[in-house]
Design a protein around this motif. Sequence first.
Motif, PDB file in Angstrom:
ATOM      1  N   GLY A  96       6.059  26.157 -11.079  1.00 24.68           N
ATOM      2  CA  GLY A  96       6.630  26.600  -9.813  1.00 24.68           C
ATOM      3  C   GLY A  96       7.636  25.626  -9.253  1.00 24.68           C
ATOM      4  O   GLY A  96       8.417  25.958  -8.362  1.00 24.68           O
ATOM      5  N   THR A  97       7.632  24.381  -9.761  1.00 25.07           N
ATOM      6  CA  THR A  97       8.565  23.363  -9.292  1.00 25.07           C
ATOM      7  C   THR A  97       9.189  22.688 -10.499  1.00 25.07           C
ATOM      8  O   THR A  97       8.784  22.899 -11.637  1.00 25.07           O
ATOM      9  N   GLY A  98      10.164  21.820 -10.240  1.00 25.68           N
ATOM     10  CA  GLY A  98      10.842  21.115 -11.318  1.00 25.68           C
ATOM     11  C   GLY A  98      12.108  21.842 -11.734  1.00 25.68           C
ATOM     12  O   GLY A  98      12.167  23.062 -11.722  1.00 25.68           O
ATOM     13  N   GLY A  99      13.131  21.100 -12.115  1.00 21.30           N
ATOM     14  CA  GLY A  99      14.397  21.711 -12.491  1.00 21.30           C
ATOM     15  C   GLY A  99      15.149  22.241 -11.292  1.00 21.30           C
ATOM     16  O   GLY A  99      15.456  23.415 -11.203  1.00 21.30           O
ATOM     17  N   ARG A 100      15.448  21.368 -10.341  1.00 20.59           N
ATOM     18  CA  ARG A 100      16.085  21.812  -9.102  1.00 20.59           C
ATOM     19  C   ARG A 100      17.588  21.992  -9.242  1.00 20.59           C
ATOM     20  O   ARG A 100      18.181  22.795  -8.539  1.00 20.59           O
ATOM     21  N   THR A 101      18.229  21.243 -10.120  1.00 23.58           N
ATOM     22  CA  THR A 101      19.668  21.356 -10.302  1.00 23.58           C
ATOM     23  C   THR A 101      19.976  22.188 -11.538  1.00 23.58           C
ATOM     24  O   THR A 101      19.117  22.398 -12.401  1.00 23.58           O
ATOM     25  N   ARG A 102      21.210  22.648 -11.634  1.00 25.22           N
ATOM     26  CA  ARG A 102      21.611  23.454 -12.792  1.00 25.22           C
ATOM     27  C   ARG A 102      21.434  22.663 -14.081  1.00 25.22           C
ATOM     28  O   ARG A 102      20.930  23.189 -15.079  1.00 25.22           O
ATOM     29  N   MET A 103      21.866  21.387 -14.078  1.00 25.51           N
ATOM     30  CA  MET A 103      21.758  20.584 -15.293  1.00 25.51           C
ATOM     31  C   MET A 103      20.310  20.354 -15.678  1.00 25.51           C
ATOM     32  O   MET A 103      19.957  20.387 -16.870  1.00 25.51           O
ATOM     33  N   GLU A 104      19.441  20.133 -14.707  1.00 30.40           N
ATOM     34  CA  GLU A 104      18.025  19.962 -15.018  1.00 30.40           C
ATOM     35  C   GLU A 104      17.454  21.224 -15.651  1.00 30.40           C
ATOM     36  O   GLU A 104      16.692  21.161 -16.629  1.00 30.40           O
ATOM     37  N   ARG A 105      17.816  22.382 -15.121  1.00 31.76           N
ATOM     38  CA  ARG A 105      17.308  23.641 -15.674  1.00 31.76           C
ATOM     39  C   ARG A 105      17.837  23.867 -17.093  1.00 31.76           C
ATOM     40  O   ARG A 105      17.123  24.395 -17.954  1.00 31.76           O
ATOM     41  N   ILE A 106      19.090  23.497 -17.336  1.00 32.92           N
ATOM     42  CA  ILE A 106      19.656  23.624 -18.678  1.00 32.92           C
ATOM     43  C   ILE A 106      18.923  22.708 -19.654  1.00 32.92           C
ATOM     44  O   ILE A 106      18.569  23.114 -20.775  1.00 32.92           O
ATOM     45  N   LEU A 107      18.655  21.476 -19.235  1.00 31.37           N
ATOM     46  CA  LEU A 107      17.945  20.539 -20.107  1.00 31.37           C
ATOM     47  C   LEU A 107      16.526  21.015 -20.386  1.00 31.37           C
ATOM     48  O   LEU A 107      16.021  20.860 -21.509  1.00 31.37           O
TER      49      LEU A 107
END
Length: 247
Positions: A96-107
């Motif tokens: 439900g949390t984690g990957g707040r930025t676009r780059m984090e979600r891509i990684l």
Amino acid sequence: MIRKSDVISLEPSRTPYDLEWRMFGFPIRVNPWFWLIMAMLGGRSLQFGFEVLLLFVLVAFVSVLVHELGHAFMMRRFGGIPRIVLTGFGGVAISGTGGRTRMERILISLAGPFAGLSLFGIVVGSDALFHWAETSRMTVFAYVFLYQVNLYWNILNLLPVFPLDGGQVVRNAVSRSEYTGLRLATQVSMVTCGIVVMYCFFANQLNWIPVDPLFTGVMFGLLGYQNYMIYQQLNGPRSFSDDPFRR
């Protein structure tokens, strides 16, 4: 990797037959459908003996788990509290949390295929060094299954098809807006699924290897239909507050 908001309908309900444990601090659950679908997928190996089919299911289990652990570790790196569920057609790492930025979600999306392809590299590299694959009949099958599953499945997962990892990357890379990104991702997904289904049709006619054309064609046909339904929903009447894809 799929966020919880994307996969509520894909996460199966709990059953008395679920296998559950913790690994590296992650809750892991295996739905009974996982074993059945993997056995069906490896059905061709039954001609070599029941033990070879069981080996395929074991290899699929380990390989899918490694893939999802890749997502889970990256989610935790960015502050998430993930759990892993292995389901009928693979697995999901949900947080439900984690990957707040676009780059984090891509990684996070790329971490799963990276883990799977790393396992592929370990398998090929260790055989090149120690020549273990041909030590017995079962090790030959183990090498072939590990090679195929960890190379081809992860390559297919990187195709730009939502909600596969490649589709997640497209969704986050093309736009700052999650709504616009998902809309474009579904369009790319429908085109890609159409191409894959056509390829599988000709592969089935010409007996091309390496992927199972029937299974792959059906899977991408269903994914194409799913993306069409999402696209229709995104284009229908909505308000921002009612957006089902809003985080």
